[in-house]
Design a protein around this motif. Structure first.
Motif, PDB file in Angstrom:
ATOM      1  N   GLY A  15       0.779  -1.225   0.000  1.00 17.07           N
ATOM      2  CA  GLY A  15       0.000   0.000   0.000  1.00 17.07           C
ATOM      3  C   GLY A  15       0.809   1.274   0.000  1.00 17.07           C
ATOM      4  N   ALA A  16       2.115   1.163   0.155  1.00 10.03           N
ATOM      5  CA  ALA A  16       2.978   2.347   0.240  1.00 10.03           C
ATOM      6  C   ALA A  16       3.140   3.029  -1.121  1.00 10.03           C
ATOM      7  N   LEU A  17       3.450   4.300  -1.070  1.00  9.55           N
ATOM      8  CA  LEU A  17       3.734   5.069  -2.278  1.00  9.55           C
ATOM      9  C   LEU A  17       5.242   5.262  -2.398  1.00  9.55           C
ATOM     10  N   TYR A  18       5.785   4.924  -3.551  1.00  5.87           N
ATOM     11  CA  TYR A  18       7.222   5.024  -3.789  1.00  5.87           C
ATOM     12  C   TYR A  18       7.476   6.122  -4.831  1.00  5.87           C
ATOM     13  N   ILE A  19       8.412   7.017  -4.513  1.00 10.26           N
ATOM     14  CA  ILE A  19       8.775   8.092  -5.440  1.00 10.26           C
ATOM     15  C   ILE A  19      10.213   7.871  -5.893  1.00 10.26           C
ATOM     16  N   VAL A  20      10.397   7.837  -7.205  1.00  9.83           N
ATOM     17  CA  VAL A  20      11.702   7.559  -7.787  1.00  9.83           C
ATOM     18  C   VAL A  20      12.107   8.731  -8.682  1.00  9.83           C
ATOM     19  N   SER A  21      13.325   9.194  -8.540  1.00 12.02           N
ATOM     20  CA  SER A  21      13.883  10.198  -9.445  1.00 12.02           C
ATOM     21  C   SER A  21      14.992   9.529 -10.246  1.00 12.02           C
ATOM     22  N   PHE A  22      14.915   9.650 -11.558  1.00 16.03           N
ATOM     23  CA  PHE A  22      15.788   8.816 -12.378  1.00 16.03           C
ATOM     24  C   PHE A  22      16.304   9.568 -13.599  1.00 16.03           C
ATOM     25  N   GLY A  23      17.641   9.632 -13.756  1.00 15.41           N
ATOM     26  CA  GLY A  23      18.236  10.032 -15.023  1.00 15.41           C
ATOM     27  C   GLY A  23      18.951  11.355 -15.076  1.00 15.41           C
ATOM     28  N   SER A  24      18.571  12.326 -14.245  1.00 21.62           N
ATOM     29  CA  SER A  24      19.162  13.668 -14.362  1.00 21.62           C
ATOM     30  C   SER A  24      20.672  13.643 -14.158  1.00 21.62           C
ATOM     31  N   GLY A  25      21.118  13.058 -13.043  1.00 24.14           N
ATOM     32  CA  GLY A  25      22.552  12.989 -12.767  1.00 24.14           C
ATOM     33  C   GLY A  25      23.285  12.121 -13.764  1.00 24.14           C
ATOM     34  N   ASP A  26      22.635  11.037 -14.210  1.00 21.98           N
ATOM     35  CA  ASP A  26      23.280  10.154 -15.185  1.00 21.98           C
ATOM     36  C   ASP A  26      23.583  10.879 -16.489  1.00 21.98           C
ATOM     37  N   ILE A  27      22.642  11.693 -16.921  1.00 22.35           N
ATOM     38  CA  ILE A  27      22.825  12.404 -18.189  1.00 22.35           C
ATOM     39  C   ILE A  27      23.808  13.565 -18.040  1.00 22.35           C
ATOM     40  N   LEU A  28      23.547  14.451 -17.074  1.00 22.66           N
ATOM     41  CA  LEU A  28      24.367  15.660 -16.963  1.00 22.66           C
ATOM     42  C   LEU A  28      25.721  15.404 -16.331  1.00 22.66           C
ATOM     43  N   LEU A  29      25.736  14.704 -15.184  1.00 20.40           N
ATOM     44  CA  LEU A  29      26.971  14.563 -14.415  1.00 20.40           C
ATOM     45  C   LEU A  29      27.754  13.306 -14.740  1.00 20.40           C
ATOM     46  N   ASN A  30      27.194  12.443 -15.554  1.00 23.75           N
ATOM     47  CA  ASN A  30      27.899  11.236 -15.960  1.00 23.75           C
ATOM     48  C   ASN A  30      28.237  11.305 -17.448  1.00 23.75           C
ATOM     49  N   TYR A  31      27.219  11.271 -18.287  1.00 19.34           N
ATOM     50  CA  TYR A  31      27.460  11.228 -19.731  1.00 19.34           C
ATOM     51  C   TYR A  31      28.161  12.489 -20.251  1.00 19.34           C
ATOM     52  N   TYR A  32      27.634  13.648 -19.916  1.00 15.81           N
ATOM     53  CA  TYR A  32      28.194  14.872 -20.513  1.00 15.81           C
ATOM     54  C   TYR A  32      29.488  15.340 -19.857  1.00 15.81           C
ATOM     55  N   ILE A  33      29.721  14.927 -18.634  1.00 15.43           N
ATOM     56  CA  ILE A  33      30.973  15.290 -17.983  1.00 15.43           C
ATOM     57  C   ILE A  33      32.097  14.345 -18.369  1.00 15.43           C
ATOM     58  N   ASN A  34      31.760  13.117 -18.738  1.00 16.82           N
ATOM     59  CA  ASN A  34      32.751  12.085 -19.050  1.00 16.82           C
ATOM     60  C   ASN A  34      32.952  11.980 -20.562  1.00 16.82           C
ATOM     61  N   PRO A  35      34.056  12.502 -21.102  1.00 14.65           N
ATOM     62  CA  PRO A  35      34.266  12.462 -22.555  1.00 14.65           C
ATOM     63  C   PRO A  35      34.407  11.043 -23.108  1.00 14.65           C
TER      64      PRO A  35
END
Length: 213
Positions: A15-35
């Motif tokens: 019955g619990a509500l789960y909130i997930v945040s997904f992708g922002s750091g992966d795109i900006l701080l992982n993909y675009y920061i890592n050449p």
């Protein structure tokens, strides 16, 4: 389960509500920061990988008993002060179009993946909560919502750093703070102010009303 008992524990999880945040750091701080990542994957290929990771994660939550899951989409990351400073210019006031386009494309993948998961997993209610448009609205039409500063963050030099960079061995260092954070959309180079977060949260709740009714 030791405290509530197996039956009650499973009921709580179900019955619990789960909130997930997904992708922002992966795109900006992982993909675009890592050449190196950009040499191996195109943005489309990388976000395909993220979408598959998202599907795996939701299925793992489902296997543990989760049924009501709200997923916060990637916001307008090309409008973050740090993103503009890094990928355009510290003196620019324009959002980085490429970053925003990648965010929008990935959000479409999140949505289609969520639709497929609902079809595949009985009883799953997974809803995409759109953070992109309300954040973009705050930045492009700030006066309508009571804000006056959209390019600079309230904290530090305001363009690049995040709050944790000002702490050394848990001791606060002397940093610049704006006189009225409620007029700023951004607290630092990456994060919204409390006032902006309250506005976004109201919009997310309206998107996720089916999760709580």
């Amino acid at each position: 389960m030791k405290i509530a008992g197996r039956t009650d524990a499973l009921s709580i999880i179900d019955g619990a509500l789960y909130i997930v945040s997904f992708g922002s750091g992966d795109i900006l701080l992982n993909y675009y920061i890592n050449p190196l990542l950009r040499l191996v994957y195109t943005p489309d290929q990388f976000t395909d990988i993220l979408a598959q990771n998202y599907a795996d994660f939701i299925q793992n939550l489902y296997a543990q008993g989760a049924r009501k899951i709200g997923v916060i989409s990637v916001g307008a990351i090309g409008c973050l002060p740090a993103a503009i400073s890094l990928f355009d210019s510290p003196y620019s006031n324009k959002c980085v179009v490429e970053l925003n386009n990648v965010a929008l494309t990935f959000n479409q993948k999140l949505n289609s993946t969520s639709v497929n998961l609902r079809k595949m997993l009985p009883g799953l209610n997974v809803v995409l909560l759109d953070s992109y448009q309300p954040i973009y609205n705050l930045i492009t039409r700030p006066l309508e919502y009571g804000f006056s500063e959209t390019r600079k963050g309230c904290f530090g030099t305001s363009f690049l750093e995040k709050t944790s960079t000002s702490y050394n061995n848990n001791k606060k260092t002397s940093v610049r703070l704006c006189p009225n954070a409620s007029k700023y959309v951004f607290w630092d180079g990456l994060h919204l102010t409390e006032t902006a977060n309250k506005f976004i949260t109201t919009k997310l709740i309206s998107d996720g009303i089916s999760l709580i009714t």
